[in-house]
Design a protein around this motif. Structure first.
Motif, PDB file in Angstrom:
ATOM      1  N   LYS A 161       0.821  -1.214   0.000  1.00 17.14           N
ATOM      2  CA  LYS A 161       0.000   0.000   0.000  1.00 17.14           C
ATOM      3  C   LYS A 161       0.853   1.262   0.000  1.00 17.14           C
ATOM      4  CE  LYS A 161      -0.560  -0.018   5.066  1.00 17.14           C
ATOM      5  NZ  LYS A 161      -1.571  -0.056   6.158  1.00 17.14           N
ATOM      6  N   PHE A 162       2.120   1.135   0.388  1.00 23.09           N
ATOM      7  CA  PHE A 162       2.992   2.297   0.465  1.00 23.09           C
ATOM      8  C   PHE A 162       3.705   2.606  -0.862  1.00 23.09           C
ATOM      9  CE2 PHE A 162       3.106   0.779   4.980  1.00 23.09           C
ATOM     10  CZ  PHE A 162       2.408   1.849   5.530  1.00 23.09           C
ATOM     11  N   ASN A 163       3.628   1.708  -1.826  1.00 20.96           N
ATOM     12  CA  ASN A 163       4.280   1.994  -3.099  1.00 20.96           C
ATOM     13  C   ASN A 163       3.570   1.333  -4.292  1.00 20.96           C
ATOM     14  OD1 ASN A 163       5.414  -0.697  -2.659  1.00 20.96           O
ATOM     15  ND2 ASN A 163       7.083   0.290  -1.522  1.00 20.96           N
ATOM     16  N   LYS A 164       3.625   0.017  -4.395  1.00 17.55           N
ATOM     17  CA  LYS A 164       3.101  -0.662  -5.579  1.00 17.55           C
ATOM     18  C   LYS A 164       1.623  -0.387  -5.800  1.00 17.55           C
ATOM     19  CE  LYS A 164       6.462  -4.439  -5.276  1.00 17.55           C
ATOM     20  NZ  LYS A 164       6.647  -5.904  -5.056  1.00 17.55           N
ATOM     21  N   ASP A 165       0.844  -0.370  -4.742  1.00 20.42           N
ATOM     22  CA  ASP A 165      -0.588  -0.121  -4.894  1.00 20.42           C
ATOM     23  C   ASP A 165      -0.858   1.300  -5.406  1.00 20.42           C
ATOM     24  OD1 ASP A 165      -0.927  -2.662  -3.960  1.00 20.42           O
ATOM     25  OD2 ASP A 165      -1.797  -2.097  -2.027  1.00 20.42           O
ATOM     26  N   LEU A 166       0.006   2.247  -5.046  1.00 21.14           N
ATOM     27  CA  LEU A 166      -0.150   3.615  -5.546  1.00 21.14           C
ATOM     28  C   LEU A 166       0.080   3.668  -7.047  1.00 21.14           C
ATOM     29  CD1 LEU A 166       1.705   5.512  -2.666  1.00 21.14           C
ATOM     30  CD2 LEU A 166      -0.758   5.438  -3.068  1.00 21.14           C
ATOM     31  N   PHE A 235       8.927   4.699   0.100  1.00 20.48           N
ATOM     32  CA  PHE A 235       7.555   5.193   0.185  1.00 20.48           C
ATOM     33  C   PHE A 235       7.326   6.175  -0.951  1.00 20.48           C
ATOM     34  CE2 PHE A 235       4.820   8.596   2.359  1.00 20.48           C
ATOM     35  CZ  PHE A 235       3.629   8.000   1.962  1.00 20.48           C
ATOM     36  N   TYR A 236       6.284   5.941  -1.763  1.00 20.53           N
ATOM     37  CA  TYR A 236       5.976   6.823  -2.886  1.00 20.53           C
ATOM     38  C   TYR A 236       5.062   7.950  -2.409  1.00 20.53           C
ATOM     39  CZ  TYR A 236       7.735   2.947  -5.811  1.00 20.53           C
ATOM     40  OH  TYR A 236       8.508   1.952  -6.382  1.00 20.53           O
ATOM     41  N   GLY A 237       5.619   8.816  -1.569  1.00 21.51           N
ATOM     42  CA  GLY A 237       4.826   9.888  -0.975  1.00 21.51           C
ATOM     43  C   GLY A 237       4.315  10.887  -1.984  1.00 21.51           C
ATOM     44  N   LEU A 261       2.789   4.660   7.844  1.00 17.32           N
ATOM     45  CA  LEU A 261       4.188   4.312   7.572  1.00 17.32           C
ATOM     46  C   LEU A 261       5.057   4.570   8.800  1.00 17.32           C
ATOM     47  CD1 LEU A 261       6.468   3.486   5.619  1.00 17.32           C
ATOM     48  CD2 LEU A 261       6.673   5.902   5.012  1.00 17.32           C
ATOM     49  N   VAL A 262       4.858   5.704   9.442  1.00 16.29           N
ATOM     50  CA  VAL A 262       5.650   6.022  10.625  1.00 16.29           C
ATOM     51  C   VAL A 262       5.415   4.984  11.727  1.00 16.29           C
ATOM     52  CG1 VAL A 262       5.944   7.690  12.501  1.00 16.29           C
ATOM     53  CG2 VAL A 262       5.818   8.487  10.133  1.00 16.29           C
TER      54      VAL A 262
END
Length: 535
Positions: A161-166, A235-237, A261-262
C-alpha cells in the motif's frame, strides 16, 4: 518546464485569491513602519510559503501571488500559506559542528536582534548557506564504490500500500490523464527514438520509482538489517499526494498513509536503534507539498515531513525546503537515461558540436494571474523583433513533446529559467543536459538546492540576473546576454557538458556505467558518507 498533461486548468478559490491580495495591499505595507526589523524578517519568512522567493542575492523580496493551478506542475508546487517557517537557531558565528546541525530541533526561534542593524537579513542568508556547507561536507571523496565492506544498503520491503498499490492507481490518479504510460519501462516511460539511444518520455514525478528500481539492484544492497549502514524507505509519498489533488477528501484521509508508515517504522528495531538518522526517504515532489501544518485548514498537501519522528532522517526531494538541513535537493529526472559510458560520450559529442543558431530561448508559459512573476516580461522581450530569441509556448501544448523542447535547447546558447509557482524547474536540468547555459533569476532555483550535483561556484555553469531588475524593467535580458563573450560561453558549455552532465542524469535500471557517476550513484555515495560522519 513541466510536461503539459492537459489543456484543462483549475482555478483556486476566490477566498484564497482575496486573502493574498489582502496581504499585498494592506498588511505588508501597513506594518513596514511599525515593527522592528527582526519582527519584519519573520513576517517575510512567513510570506515565503506564498511567494516566489524571499531571498535573492543579498536582498529580501516578497512577491505575494495566488498560486494558480494552471497545470500539473502548478499543482505540485502550489500551497497555501504556512504560518510557521522553521529556521534553525544557529549562532551568527556558525561554529556548529556537523552532528549538532543534524540534531537541531528546528523550531521558530525568538526574534533575533543585532543591535538594531539589518544583520537579520544577512543571518537568513547565512543560515541557508551554512546548511549547504554542511550538506557539501557529506560529499564522498571517492568517485565509485570500490568495496561494499561496511557500506550495506538495506531496502525495506514495505507493504504494497505504500508503493506498488499507488502505482496501480495510475489510471485515475488525475481525472483527465492516464499516468500508466509514464510508468512503463521501469518508470522511464516510452522511448524517444528521434533523440537516440537512452531517451525516454519520463514524467517529472517519476523519481520515486526510478530511485527504488536502482536501489534494488545496487551492488551494496544487503538483506540482513544487521549488515546495513544505510536504510532506504521506498515510500511513494509524491504519488500518495498526487492522487488526492482533485478529490474532495479530508486532511485526515490525506495523512493516513504517511502516519501508518511512521507507525510501521517505529516497530522496527532498525529504526529505533538510531531514531531514523540512518534512514533516507526519496520524495518526487517539492518539500512544501509535505509540510502542511496541523492547524492548516487548507486542503493542500500532507503533513508527512512535519512529523516529529522524521526530523532526523534524510529527505531527498526535487526541491528542498530552505530551512531544513536534512532536506537535500537532487536532480529532477530528465528524459536521458544512459546505459553505458558510450551513451554519455556519444551525447556529449553531439551537443558540443551542435550548431546553436539562437542566442536565447524560453520554453514555458506566462503567469497572467501572478503579476509579480517575471515570465510575461521575459516573453515580451523574447518576442521583440530582431532579438534572436525563440519562445516555445507551453500553455498551448508546445511542450507536450520532449523532442521539441530538447531540440530547442540544443539550438540555443542561453535558456531562460525563471521561477514558476515554486523556485525550481525541471527545465533547468533539461537545458543543462542539452548544453544550453541556464539563465537564472532566483538563487533558490538551483544555487541553494543541489549541493551534491551542482558546484558552489554557479558562475561556471549559469548566468544570474536579479529578477527585481527584470521586474522593474532595469535590464534587457537579450542585450545583456549578447555581451557575454564567446570564449566565456564556450568555457561554460564545456564545463556543463563534460563535468556536470553525467552527474545530472539517472542511468537506466541496468546501467553499466564505469567511467561516470550518474545522479543516482552520486547520491548513494554521499548518503553513505553522510551516515559515517554523523555517528
Amino acid at each position: 518546464m513541466a510536461i503539459s498533461m492537459s489543456k484543462k486548468k483549475s482555478k483556486p478559490s476566490k477566498k484564497l485569491e482575496t486573502k493574498h491580495h489582502q496581504f499585498s495591499d494592506t498588511l505588508l505595507f501597513k506594518i513596514l513602519n511599525r515593527i522592528p526589523l527582526a519582527i519584519f524578517l519573520l513576517i517575510l519568512i512567513f510570506l515565503w510559503s506564498s511567494s516566489t522567493t524571499i531571498i535573492s542575492g543579498k536582498f529580501v523580496h516578497v512577491c505575494v501571488s495566488s498560486r494558480k493551478l494552471n497545470n500539473l506542475y502548478c499543482l505540485s508546487a502550489g500551497t497555501q500559506p504556512n504560518f510557521e517557517i522553521p529556521i534553525p537557531a544557529l549562532n551568527n558565528n556558525i561554529s556548529t559542528g556537523i552532528k549538532e546541525v543534524v540534531d537541531i530541533v528546528q523550531e521558530v526561534p525568538d526574534p533575533i536582534v543585532n543591535n538594531g542593524s539589518d544583520g537579520e537579513v544577512a543571518f537568513a542568508v547565512k543560515v541557508v548557506e551554512q546548511q549547504l556547507q554542511v550538506q557539501r561536507s557529506w560529499i564522498s571523496n571517492k568517485d565509485h564504490v570500490t568495496s561494499c565492506d561496511g557500506k550495506g544498503i538495506y531496502v525495506y520491503d514495505l507493504p504494497s500500500k505504500f508503493n506498488k498499490d499507488l502505482v496501480g492507481q495510475c489510471g485515475d490518479m488525475i481525472p483527465w490523464t492516464n499516468f500508466c504510460k509514464y510508468f512503463n519501462n521501469e518508470a522511464m516511460g516510452e522511448p524517444l527514438v528521434k533523440l537516440g539511444k537512452g531517451w525516454y518520455h519520463t514524467h517529472q514525478y517519476a523519481l520515486e520509482l526510478i530511485f527504488h528500481t536502482r536501489a534494488l539492484k545496487h551492488p551494496c544492497r544487503v538483506y540482513n538489517e544487521n549488515e546495513a549502514k544505510l536504510f532506504y524507505v521506498p515510500f511513494y509519498g509524491g504519488l500518495d499526494i498526487l492522487r488526492w489533488h482533485f478529490k474532495n477528501v479530508s486532511n485526515d484521509v490525506k495523512d493516513t498513509l504517511g502516519l501508518e508508515l511512521v507507525k510501521w517504522l517505529e516497530n522496527k528495531e532498525s529504526w529505533q536503534k538510531n531514531s531514523g538518522k540512518d534512514h533516507v526517504f526519496v520524495l518526487g515532489k517539492i518539500s512544501w507539498d509535505f509540510r502542511r501544518k496541523n492547524d492548516d485548514v487548507s486542503s493542500w498537501g500532507t503533513l508527512f515531513l512535519e512529523l516529529d519522528q522524521l526530523q532526523k532522517s534524510i529527505k531527498l526531494l526535487i526541491e528542498r525546503q530552505p530551512w531544513h538541513v536534512n532536506d537535500i535537493g537532487i536532480p529532477h529526472p530528465t528524459y536521458f537515461h544512459p546505459h553505458l559510458d558510450d551513451d554519455i560520450i556519444t551525447w556529449q559529442l553531439k551537443i558540443i558540436r551542435s550548431n546553436r543558431t539562437s542566442l536565447v530561448s524560453f520554453a514555458g508559459a506566462a503567469r497572467p494571474d501572478a503579476p509579480q512573476n517575471i515570465r510575461s516580461i521575459l516573453i515580451n522581450q523574447c518576442n521583440n523583433p530582431g532579438t534572436n530569441c525563440r519562445f516555445l509556448n507551453c500553455s498551448s501544448g508546445g511542450c507536450d513533446q520532449p523532442e521539441s523542447v530538447i531540440e530547442l535547447f540544443m539550438d540555443s546558447e542561453f535558456c531562460l529559467q525563471p521561477p514558476g509557482d515554486s523556485p525550481t524547474r525541471k527545465s533547468v536540468f533539461d537545458s543543462l543536459v542539452s548544453g544550453c547555459i541556464p539563465v537564472l533569476f532566483d538563487p533558490f532555483t538551483a544555487y541553494y538546492q543541489y549541493p551534491w550535483h551542482l558546484p558552489e561556484d554557479h558562475s561556471k555553469y549559469s548566468v544570474f540576473i536579479e529578477q527585481e531588475e527584470v521586474r522593474k524593467m532595469k535590464v534587457n535580458i537579450i542585450e545583456k546576454l549578447k555581451k557575454v563573450p564567446l570564449r566565456e560561453r564556450e568555457d561554460m558549455r564545456r564545463y556543463i557538458v563534460y563535468e556536470l552532465l553525467p552527474g545530472l542524469v539517472y542511468g537506466d535500471s541496468n546501467s553499466q556505467l564505469e567511467k561516470f557517476q550518474d545522479a543516482f550513484s552520486i547520491t548513494i555515495n554521499n548518503l553513505l558518507a553522510r551516515v559515517n560522519k554523523i555517528e
